[in-house]
Write a protein that holds these residues in place. Structure first.
Motif, PDB file in Angstrom:
ATOM      1  N   ILE A  87     -12.526   5.271  11.845  1.00 57.27           N
ATOM      2  CA  ILE A  87     -13.199   4.341  12.753  1.00 57.27           C
ATOM      3  C   ILE A  87     -14.682   4.690  12.754  1.00 57.27           C
ATOM      4  CG2 ILE A  87     -13.274   3.406  15.102  1.00 57.27           C
ATOM      5  CD1 ILE A  87     -10.515   3.058  13.883  1.00 57.27           C
ATOM      6  N   THR A 122       1.208   3.329   2.307  1.00 59.79           N
ATOM      7  CA  THR A 122       1.718   3.612   3.657  1.00 59.79           C
ATOM      8  C   THR A 122       2.808   2.605   4.029  1.00 59.79           C
ATOM      9  OG1 THR A 122      -0.062   2.292   4.617  1.00 59.79           O
ATOM     10  CG2 THR A 122      -0.410   4.679   4.467  1.00 59.79           C
ATOM     11  N   SER A 158      -7.739   3.491  21.105  1.00 57.90           N
ATOM     12  CA  SER A 158      -7.223   2.601  20.072  1.00 57.90           C
ATOM     13  C   SER A 158      -6.275   1.599  20.715  1.00 57.90           C
ATOM     14  CB  SER A 158      -6.478   3.429  19.022  1.00 57.90           C
ATOM     15  OG  SER A 158      -5.991   2.579  18.023  1.00 57.90           O
ATOM     16  N   ARG A 195      -4.050   8.093  15.666  1.00 62.25           N
ATOM     17  CA  ARG A 195      -2.685   7.817  15.190  1.00 62.25           C
ATOM     18  C   ARG A 195      -2.379   8.777  14.050  1.00 62.25           C
ATOM     19  NH1 ARG A 195      -1.280   1.983  12.623  1.00 62.25           N
ATOM     20  NH2 ARG A 195      -2.439   2.848  10.867  1.00 62.25           N
ATOM     21  N   THR A 244       0.874  -1.179   0.000  1.00 60.01           N
ATOM     22  CA  THR A 244       0.000   0.000   0.000  1.00 60.01           C
ATOM     23  C   THR A 244       0.912   1.230   0.000  1.00 60.01           C
ATOM     24  OG1 THR A 244      -0.286   0.668   2.322  1.00 60.01           O
ATOM     25  CG2 THR A 244      -1.533  -1.275   1.609  1.00 60.01           C
ATOM     26  N   HIS A 295      -9.814  -2.923   4.342  1.00 66.43           N
ATOM     27  CA  HIS A 295      -9.465  -2.134   3.152  1.00 66.43           C
ATOM     28  C   HIS A 295     -10.500  -2.334   2.048  1.00 66.43           C
ATOM     29  CE1 HIS A 295      -5.862  -2.499   5.548  1.00 66.43           C
ATOM     30  NE2 HIS A 295      -5.311  -1.505   4.873  1.00 66.43           N
ATOM     31  N   PRO A 330      -7.647  -4.687  17.242  1.00 65.48           N
ATOM     32  CA  PRO A 330      -8.469  -4.873  16.038  1.00 65.48           C
ATOM     33  C   PRO A 330      -7.713  -4.624  14.730  1.00 65.48           C
ATOM     34  CG  PRO A 330      -9.000  -2.801  17.130  1.00 65.48           C
ATOM     35  CD  PRO A 330      -8.046  -3.517  18.026  1.00 65.48           C
ATOM     36  N   LEU A 331      -8.290  -5.155  13.644  1.00 63.40           N
ATOM     37  CA  LEU A 331      -7.712  -4.967  12.304  1.00 63.40           C
ATOM     38  C   LEU A 331      -8.483  -3.895  11.565  1.00 63.40           C
ATOM     39  CD1 LEU A 331      -7.445  -8.728  11.258  1.00 63.40           C
ATOM     40  CD2 LEU A 331      -5.709  -7.300  12.385  1.00 63.40           C
TER      41      LEU A 331
HETATM   42  O1  TXA Z   1      -1.465   2.208   6.853  1.00 61.61           O
HETATM   43  C1  TXA Z   1      -2.052   1.377   7.522  1.00 61.61           C
HETATM   44  O2  TXA Z   1      -3.005   1.673   8.279  1.00 61.61           O
HETATM   45  C2  TXA Z   1      -1.580  -0.084   7.426  1.00 61.61           C
HETATM   46  C3  TXA Z   1      -1.809  -0.564   5.988  1.00 61.61           C
HETATM   47  C4  TXA Z   1      -1.535  -2.026   5.809  1.00 61.61           C
HETATM   48  O3  TXA Z   1      -3.109  -0.236   5.592  1.00 61.61           O
HETATM   49  N1  TXA Z   1      -2.259  -0.900   8.379  1.00 61.61           N
HETATM   50  C5  TXA Z   1      -1.992  -0.805   9.707  1.00 61.61           C
HETATM   51  O4  TXA Z   1      -2.724  -1.666  10.502  1.00 61.61           O
HETATM   52  O5  TXA Z   1      -1.177  -0.031  10.171  1.00 61.61           O
HETATM   53  P1  TXA Z   1      -2.352  -1.958  12.020  1.00 61.61           P
HETATM   54  O6  TXA Z   1      -3.262  -3.040  12.438  1.00 61.61           O
HETATM   55  O7  TXA Z   1      -0.904  -2.222  12.142  1.00 61.61           O
HETATM   56  O8  TXA Z   1      -2.741  -0.635  12.758  1.00 61.61           O
HETATM   57  C6  TXA Z   1      -4.098  -0.267  12.884  1.00 61.61           C
HETATM   58  C7  TXA Z   1      -4.307   0.535  14.139  1.00 61.61           C
HETATM   59  C8  TXA Z   1      -4.007  -0.264  15.392  1.00 61.61           C
HETATM   60  O9  TXA Z   1      -3.292   0.569  16.283  1.00 61.61           O
HETATM   61  C9  TXA Z   1      -5.386  -0.590  15.949  1.00 61.61           C
HETATM   62  O10 TXA Z   1      -5.374  -0.704  17.357  1.00 61.61           O
HETATM   63  C10 TXA Z   1      -6.202   0.592  15.473  1.00 61.61           C
HETATM   64  O11 TXA Z   1      -5.669   0.955  14.211  1.00 61.61           O
HETATM   65  N2  TXA Z   1      -7.619   0.217  15.275  1.00 61.61           N
HETATM   66  C11 TXA Z   1      -8.104  -0.678  14.403  1.00 61.61           C
HETATM   67  N3  TXA Z   1      -9.444  -0.789  14.527  1.00 61.61           N
HETATM   68  C12 TXA Z   1      -9.811   0.061  15.505  1.00 61.61           C
HETATM   69  C13 TXA Z   1     -11.050   0.397  16.115  1.00 61.61           C
HETATM   70  N4  TXA Z   1     -12.200  -0.158  15.749  1.00 61.61           N
HETATM   71  N5  TXA Z   1     -11.047   1.334  17.110  1.00 61.61           N
HETATM   72  C14 TXA Z   1      -9.895   1.908  17.497  1.00 61.61           C
HETATM   73  N6  TXA Z   1      -8.681   1.624  16.949  1.00 61.61           N
HETATM   74  C15 TXA Z   1      -8.641   0.715  15.984  1.00 61.61           C
END
Ligand code: TXA
Ligand code: MG
Length: 342
Positions: A100, A35, A228, A195, A33, A67, A63-64
């Motif tokens: 979110i 990022t 988060s 973030r 991607t 995309h 959480p994930l």
């Molecule tokens: O740039 C990006 O966002 C990359 C690329 C692959 O798209 N993905 C990424 O995902 O950085 P990850 O899982 O490493 O970071 C996602 C962040 C995590 O800190 C997670 O806790 C937060 O987003 N997050 C995900 N779903 C959430 C939710 N429903 N509420 C609050 N925080 C959430």
């Protein structure tokens, strides 16, 4: 865990088709991607999602994000989307912003870690877009690093962490932004920044007020409730002990001189390297935070390859994407900052 011979393949039509088939079959694929690289799987398939957590060694309470590759994909995944979210999408999607939003029943609890919300992102990388379209599925994907490692900004970084853990990584080149997306909680009339990333506070303030969550610049206690979950974990960390050093260049040089010894490195702005009393790596021009964002994670990985034990880093400016650079450095440094006089 299943042992694969992980293939790194160029993003031609045949390989995109192979990757899409793997995603449809419930496997996990490395996805470029703009990022960072992501570890992608079918967001509707709980077994596939479980493989993401296993491959990454990720705690199940984090959480994930999901995309998408068109605005049409948003509605089935969410409910009660505030009008503000559409205005932000119009301006910043496709791009490095995750919103979110309240989740629909179609998002499994395994993806949202039991929360009532889901993070949605529409990436701008053409290969990510083609892959999501070819699979015809929303793709859940965290950053493609082992939990606690710096996020991968090249296919090589991702292979280093994921070799034998997943069947395939599609190589889309070096990520242009180089830091993970901006994550925001979208309310009716404002957003809360969880973030910082490539869509900056200044950019979003053209649309609505932006509240900066405490977790962006401060450490969060182990038992504290956070907006988060990702904020809780030490992140982005090389093996070396990283310290952010605030102060002028002469003060920095004198401080590093007092700390010199085996495995001590300095991370400085372009042009400052030759003047350092210890081996120094550069992370871009002082006034170019975009370049620093692009280089940061590669630099943290280089520190490990060099066997660095202690790394002292010049404190970057916090404007624009500089806030994201500083936020990641703070976590790499486990919030260890030295403030020098002068
Ligand atoms: O740039 C990006 O966002 C990359 C690329 C692959 O798209 N993905 C990424 O995902 O950085 P990850 O899982 O490493 O970071 C996602 C962040 C995590 O800190 C997670 O806790 C937060 O987003 N997050 C995900 N779903 C959430 C939710 N429903 N509420 C609050 N925080 C959430
Ligand atoms: Mg991550």
């Amino acid at each position: 865990m299943e042992k694969w011979k992980t293939q790194v393949l160029p993003p031609d039509e045949e390989n995109i088709r192979l990757a899409a088939e793997l995603l449809q079959q419930g496997e996990v694929v490395g996805i470029p991607t703009e990022t960072v690289y992501g570890l992608g799987a079918n967001a509707f398939d709980v077994d596939a999602v479980a493989k993401i957590f296993a491959a990454k060694g990720r705690p199940g309470d984090n959480p994930l994000i999901v995309h998408i590759a068109s605005m049409d994909m948003l509605a089935p995944l969410t409910v009660d989307v505030p009008e503000l979210a559409y205005r932000l999408a119009e301006k910043f999607w496709p791009g490095p912003m995750t919103m979110i939003l309240p989740k629909s029943d179609r998002i499994p609890n395994e993806v949202s870690a039991g929360l009532s919300t889901v993070g949605i992102r529409f990436p701008s990388h053409p290969v990510a877009k083609r892959l999501i379209e070819a699979a015809g599925l929303p793709i859940a994907a965290p950053s493609g690093n082992l939990s606690g490692h710096p996020s991968p900004t090249t296919a090589g970084h991702m292979l280093h962490d994921m070799d034998t853990r997943i069947p395939m990584i599609i190589d889309g080149g070096a990520c242009t932004v180089g830091l993970e997306s901006t994550v925001i909680l979208v309310k009716e009339d404002r957003v809360r920044l969880l973030r910082p990333g490539g869509v900056t506070v200044e950019m979003m303030e053209e649309i609505c007020p932006v509240e900066i969550d405490d977790g962006v610049l401060h450490s969060v206690a182990e038992n504290e409730k956070v907006a988060s979950p990702g904020m809780k974990y030490r992140h982005y960390a090389p093996v070396a002990e990283v310290t952010i050093v605030e102060g002028s260049l002469p003060a920095f040089r004198a401080f590093v001189d007092s700390q010199k010894g085996e495995g001590v490195y300095a991370v400085v702005f372009n042009g400052e390297e030759s003047d350092m009393p210890v081996p120094a790596l550069s992370f871009g021009m002082e006034d170019q935070p975009e370049a620093q964002a692009h280089l940061l994670f590669d630099l943290l990985r280089q520190c490990d390859e060099l066997g660095a034990k202690k790394v002292f880093v010049r404190s970057p400016d916090r404007h624009g994407i500089g806030l994201a650079v500083y936020n990641r450095l703070l976590r790499a440094a486990a919030f260890h900052i030295v403030k020098l006089e002068g």
